[in-house]
Design a protein around this motif. Structure first.
Motif, PDB file in Angstrom:
ATOM      1  N   PRO A 115      55.382  52.871  47.270  1.00 28.78           N
ATOM      2  CA  PRO A 115      55.155  51.744  48.271  1.00 28.78           C
ATOM      3  C   PRO A 115      53.972  52.375  49.144  1.00 28.78           C
ATOM      4  O   PRO A 115      54.242  50.758  49.947  1.00 28.78           O
ATOM      5  N   ASP A 116      53.173  52.869  49.429  1.00 28.61           N
ATOM      6  CA  ASP A 116      52.137  53.386  50.258  1.00 28.61           C
ATOM      7  C   ASP A 116      50.809  52.244  49.429  1.00 28.61           C
ATOM      8  O   ASP A 116      49.934  51.826  50.353  1.00 28.61           O
ATOM      9  N   LEU A 117      51.174  51.853  48.259  1.00 32.29           N
ATOM     10  CA  LEU A 117      49.964  50.840  48.109  1.00 32.29           C
ATOM     11  C   LEU A 117      49.963  49.240  47.743  1.00 32.29           C
ATOM     12  O   LEU A 117      49.376  48.753  47.420  1.00 32.29           O
ATOM     13  N   LEU A 118      51.305  49.654  48.279  1.00 31.34           N
ATOM     14  CA  LEU A 118      51.812  47.689  48.372  1.00 31.34           C
ATOM     15  C   LEU A 118      51.504  47.152  48.637  1.00 31.34           C
ATOM     16  O   LEU A 118      51.243  45.462  48.312  1.00 31.34           O
ATOM     17  N   PHE A 119      51.142  47.057  49.790  1.00 32.37           N
ATOM     18  CA  PHE A 119      50.715  45.969  51.006  1.00 32.37           C
ATOM     19  C   PHE A 119      49.129  46.222  50.133  1.00 32.37           C
ATOM     20  O   PHE A 119      48.560  44.692  50.073  1.00 32.37           O
ATOM     21  N   GLU A 120      48.549  46.731  50.348  1.00 33.14           N
ATOM     22  CA  GLU A 120      46.792  46.568  49.483  1.00 33.14           C
ATOM     23  C   GLU A 120      47.125  46.088  48.821  1.00 33.14           C
ATOM     24  O   GLU A 120      46.132  44.925  48.763  1.00 33.14           O
ATOM     25  N   THR A 121      47.695  45.929  47.665  1.00 35.87           N
ATOM     26  CA  THR A 121      47.985  45.637  45.999  1.00 35.87           C
ATOM     27  C   THR A 121      47.969  44.177  46.543  1.00 35.87           C
ATOM     28  O   THR A 121      47.307  43.085  46.042  1.00 35.87           O
ATOM     29  N   ALA A 122      48.747  44.083  47.116  1.00 34.55           N
ATOM     30  CA  ALA A 122      48.805  42.186  47.188  1.00 34.55           C
ATOM     31  C   ALA A 122      48.117  41.874  48.138  1.00 34.55           C
ATOM     32  O   ALA A 122      47.919  40.604  47.804  1.00 34.55           O
ATOM     33  N   LEU A 123      47.946  42.508  48.994  1.00 34.78           N
ATOM     34  CA  LEU A 123      46.693  41.950  49.684  1.00 34.78           C
ATOM     35  C   LEU A 123      45.498  41.757  49.066  1.00 34.78           C
ATOM     36  O   LEU A 123      44.863  40.609  48.927  1.00 34.78           O
ATOM     37  N   ARG A 124      45.454  42.450  48.082  1.00 35.80           N
ATOM     38  CA  ARG A 124      43.744  41.894  47.211  1.00 35.80           C
ATOM     39  C   ARG A 124      44.168  41.515  46.455  1.00 35.80           C
ATOM     40  O   ARG A 124      43.284  40.660  45.707  1.00 35.80           O
ATOM     41  N   GLY A 125      45.343  40.745  45.655  1.00 38.53           N
ATOM     42  CA  GLY A 125      45.134  40.302  45.177  1.00 38.53           C
ATOM     43  C   GLY A 125      45.521  38.674  46.165  1.00 38.53           C
ATOM     44  O   GLY A 125      45.036  37.599  44.820  1.00 38.53           O
ATOM     45  N   VAL A 126      45.206  38.779  46.887  1.00 41.13           N
ATOM     46  CA  VAL A 126      45.764  37.461  47.617  1.00 41.13           C
ATOM     47  C   VAL A 126      43.436  36.888  48.348  1.00 41.13           C
ATOM     48  O   VAL A 126      43.603  35.585  47.848  1.00 41.13           O
ATOM     49  N   LEU A 127      43.536  38.345  47.977  1.00 38.01           N
ATOM     50  CA  LEU A 127      41.692  38.100  48.745  1.00 38.01           C
ATOM     51  C   LEU A 127      40.634  38.120  47.555  1.00 38.01           C
ATOM     52  O   LEU A 127      39.327  37.046  47.394  1.00 38.01           O
ATOM     53  N   ALA A 128      41.561  38.250  46.169  1.00 37.88           N
ATOM     54  CA  ALA A 128      40.554  37.997  44.974  1.00 37.88           C
ATOM     55  C   ALA A 128      40.088  37.074  44.227  1.00 37.88           C
ATOM     56  O   ALA A 128      38.603  36.744  44.666  1.00 37.88           O
ATOM     57  N   ASP A 129      40.720  35.896  44.842  1.00 36.30           N
ATOM     58  CA  ASP A 129      39.829  34.954  44.397  1.00 36.30           C
ATOM     59  C   ASP A 129      40.513  33.389  44.952  1.00 36.30           C
ATOM     60  O   ASP A 129      40.287  32.609  44.537  1.00 36.30           O
ATOM     61  N   GLY A 130      41.465  33.752  45.528  1.00 37.10           N
ATOM     62  CA  GLY A 130      42.090  32.512  46.319  1.00 37.10           C
ATOM     63  C   GLY A 130      43.035  31.879  45.682  1.00 37.10           C
ATOM     64  O   GLY A 130      43.739  30.968  46.095  1.00 37.10           O
ATOM     65  N   GLY A 131      44.018  32.741  44.652  1.00 33.92           N
ATOM     66  CA  GLY A 131      44.706  32.044  44.636  1.00 33.92           C
ATOM     67  C   GLY A 131      45.258  31.877  43.190  1.00 33.92           C
ATOM     68  O   GLY A 131      45.953  31.793  42.522  1.00 33.92           O
ATOM     69  N   LYS A 132      44.037  32.852  42.332  1.00 32.63           N
ATOM     70  CA  LYS A 132      44.345  32.042  40.921  1.00 32.63           C
ATOM     71  C   LYS A 132      45.349  32.966  39.995  1.00 32.63           C
ATOM     72  O   LYS A 132      46.093  33.404  40.286  1.00 32.63           O
ATOM     73  N   PRO A 133      45.595  32.658  38.835  1.00 31.41           N
ATOM     74  CA  PRO A 133      47.554  32.427  38.560  1.00 31.41           C
ATOM     75  C   PRO A 133      47.509  34.017  37.767  1.00 31.41           C
ATOM     76  O   PRO A 133      48.333  34.851  38.337  1.00 31.41           O
TER      77      PRO A 133
END
Length: 220
Positions: free
Chosen positions: A94-112
């Protein structure tokens, strides 16, 4: 023989009230295959451009089966969002959930393959009929997990604000392409956002948070 074949096609089981465990497992497996195929197609093309025919082809099923199991393309998108959210919730502390989701968005703009859940949402945000259901499917369980990290009385509200912030960041970076956010380094963005998030969820006392480690607690 023909009657038996028709019973097999029914997603709920066999003849007249008979529920075969084998058929139930087959139906679950087929649903999962459709969901995975739909997630890939939605993430690649967005909600509007994705077709049921493409999804059916990717899943190796008949188009009619998709409508039988899910009812509509919109309902299928909602299930994709919910399924992806549950998988990430189960696999992420749970304490890494937000960061995991945020880094997914920031990684490359939403590659599949970066963060399928948010990529699907962000690429379909312009669809009026898809947005309400996908917002709910995306946010409810995430907000509940984040709220559990907060000791504040209004923890649920704070968690929902955090989710709104996450989606806003994704929209500005992926969909709008607003500079300097669109080209900023993920680590820089995460540094600012996660520090502020700790204050939002619990005045710097979020379990496992960096701010809690930096700031000594004053005696009461």
């Amino acid at each position: 023989m023909g009657e038996h074949t028709r019973h097999q096609d029914r997603p709920g089981g066999g003849p007249a009230g008979e529920d075969s465990p084998h058929r139930t497992r087959d139906a679950r497996g087929t649903r999962l295959r459709i969901l995975r195929a739909a997630g890939a197609v939605f993430a690649e093309r967005g909600y509007e451009a994705a077709t049921v025919r493409d999804i059916a082809g990717r899943a190796g099923v008949n188009q009619a089966l998709i409508f039988r199991y899910f009812g509509s393309k919109q309902a299928l998108l909602t299930e994709v969002m919910a399924q992806g959210g549950k998988e990430q919730l189960v696999s992420t502390p749970p304490d890494l959930l937000f960061e995991t989701a945020l880094r997914g968005v920031l990684a490359d703009g939403g590659k599949p393959d970066a963060d399928r859940l948010l990529a699907v949402y962000l690429r379909s945000i312009g669809s009026a009929d898809a947005a309400p259901d996908t917002v709910r499917a995306l946010g409810e369980e995430y907000a509940a997990a984040l709220a559990a990290l907060s000791s504040a009385d209004d923890g649920k509200l704070r968690a929902q604000l955090a989710m709104a912030w996450l989606l806003g960041i994704g929209l500005m970076r992926v969909v709008v392409g607003q500079e300097p956010l669109a080209s900023a380094e993920p680590d820089e963005i995460c540094g600012h956002v996660l520090t502020a998030l700790e204050g939002l969820l619990g005045d710097g006392n979020t379990p496992g948070g960096r701010a809690a480690e930096r700031q000594p607690q004053e005696p009461r």
